[in-house]
Design a protein around this motif. Structure first.
Motif: not given
Length: 504
Positions: A358-366
């Motif tokens: 994940a780098h930034r929105d909307p990339d989901p962490v996890g």
């Protein structure tokens, strides 16, 4: 302001450094210092990098004494190119007076193409750069022509020195190597994440908040080619979240996550497969207490495809971010390594994991996350679980699996283990799944997929059993697959496990 011009320097005028893919330009010089050792001095240099430029081009900067801060900004032209032809992309970083030798003793920062300017002084630096004194000597700005258009890559560098007394150095504080765990248990983690210390857009505190919301117990920092985020994670850690430290070593022949290294560890990236240097830096990762994890090995971006082989790998990142065709290829490639290990009778095999990148929105962490059976929530215990393959990968905190085999005098083995029974001993394989509505269950062996169930109910909870023998299956692993839209390809993964080996 003074100006210089590199445009007239042809390839023959460039000096070749110790690395085959690096060249050094002429020096940028300043006066011995501002008259009153206050104020600023600025130099601007211009040049053009031709197609076929080396991976790294160094611009020496002669820094006089009395400098409080160095600031660098740059621009470059991005002309139109034909469809399918790479355009211009230019990375940047800097090494101090200790030099540019491979290993990075003089490393002071790298931002790739994420920033157009940076500064360094004793008390502070731009994210991605190492704060500390600006000592006198020859510094080197490093330009990385990632791709060069057919027209060439014209660039402009502006270097500003500010004179004065240095600020007070800040003593780094790092996150603890232990969180409040549950003893031997399954812990969820995401070990490939980017903050604003490289090309991410989130602060460490924002990432930690998203990790907690995603149900994670541990994360690993992995900014591109810099370790400068390490002391900035201390305030984001807590009893409920273990934060390990690392780096995504981003070479021109693939990326590798250094997972769980000692605080402040920097791993150099300036080499290709042909340089035969990766083994040295894999050892560097392990000597610093980390795991070597090739990342997204079949990614299609320039320089992302892994070309160093898996001989040095401790774990392979098979699933990276939203599930895509390159993940499917990586999964099949990894499964082939299991087949080779099983057929050779080797006890050595490489486990798999999955991370969000994940780098930034909307990339989901996890999304996805690796679920590890570990003795406690500590750096060492999590690494041991990953290295042993006692883990599975799930698309989110909603998905959980229980997978095991039994046979022969009530013997049992779980994920990453071996059921040591004779070749003809009947073996029962059982999977319990939760949180995977309408997903199919597949059991995969060294012969391929030998069982596919109907879809789970909308509740997402269900079980599958299969009977085999070690003579028929050298190992078995499980997959949960979403419904496929059309065609013969299987649906995207919702989860998959590391294998259980069968037989002596």
């Amino acid at each position: 302001m003074c100006e210089d011009d590199h445009a007239g320097l042809g390839r023959r005028a460039l000096f070749v450094t110790g690395a085959a893919a690096a060249l050094t330009l002429g020096s940028v010089t300043f006066a011995s210092g501002a008259d009153d050792h206050r104020g600023t001095q600025t130099r601007t240099v211009r040049g053009t990098l031709p197609p076929g430029s080396p991976d790294y081009v160094y611009v020496p900067v002669e820094v006089p004494s009395g400098v409080r801060e160095i600031k660098v900004s740059y621009t470059y032209e991005k002309p139109s190119v034909p469809a399918g032809t790479p355009g211009n992309a230019l990375d940047i970083g800097i090494f101090d007076e200790r030099g540019t030798d491979l290993g990075g003793r003089g490393f002071r920062g790298w931002s790739g193409g994420a920033r157009t300017e940076f500064f360094i002084r004793t008390d502070e630096a731009t994210p991605g750069y190492v704060p500390g004194p600006v000592r006198a000597g020859t510094w080197h700005i490093v330009l990385g022509p990632y791709t060069v258009a057919p027209q060439g890559l014209p660039y402009e560098l502006t270097i500003t020195l500010t004179y004065g007394e240095p600020g007070e150095a800040v003593r780094p504080v790092y996150p603890p190597e232990r969180a409040k765990g549950r003893g031997r248990a399954w812990y969820r983690g995401d070990c490939h994440l980017h903050s604003w210390h490289s090309d991410g857009r989130r602060t460490p505190a924002e990432i930690a908040a998203l990790a907690r919301a995603a149900g994670l117990d541990f994360i690993n920092s992995s900014d591109h080619n810099t370790h400068t985020s390490h002391p900035h994670w201390a305030g984001a850690a807590g009893d409920d979240l273990l934060i390990m430290l690392g780096e995504e070593v981003t070479t021109r022949n693939g990326h590798v996550v250094a997972l769980g290294t000692d605080p402040g560890t920097f791993v150099d990236w300036r080499y290709r497969t042909r340089d035969n240097r990766f083994g040295r830096f894999a050892r560097r990762i392990r000597e610093a207490g980390g795991l070597v994890v090739p990342a997204h090995p079949h990614a299609t971006c320039v320089g992302c495809n892994w070309k160093f082989g898996f001989g040095e790998a401790d774990v392979i990142e098979v699933w990276n971010g939203p599930y895509t065709p390159d993940d499917e290829v990586a999964l099949a490639d990894w499964d082939s390594t299991l087949v080779a290990s099983a057929r050779s009778g080797s006890r050595s095999w490489i486990p798999a994991m999955g991370n969000s990148d994940a780098h930034r929105d909307p990339d989901p962490v996890g999304g996805p996350q690796t679920v590890v059976l570990a003795d406690d929530l500590t750096r060492t215990a999590i690494q041991e679980g990953l290295r042993a393959g006692r883990s599975y990968v799930a698309e989110s905190k909603n998905v959980s699996l229980t997978f095991g085999v039994s046979g022969g005098r009530a013997r049992h083995a779980g994920i990453g283990e071996r059921l040591e029974v004779d070749p003809d001993t009947p073996v029962t394989v059982r999977l319990e799944a939760k949180g995977a509505p309408r997903c199919t269950i597949r059991f995969v062996t060294d012969q391929g997929v030998l069982l596919t169930t109907g879809p789970l109910p909308v509740s997402g909870t269900g079980t599958a059993e299969w009977h085999t023998t070690p003579a028929n299956a050298a190992y078995v692993r499980a997959e949960l697959r979403h419904e496929t839209a059309a065609g013969p390809l299987p649906g995207a993964l919702a989860a998959f496990t590391n294998p259980i080996f069968l037989g002596r």
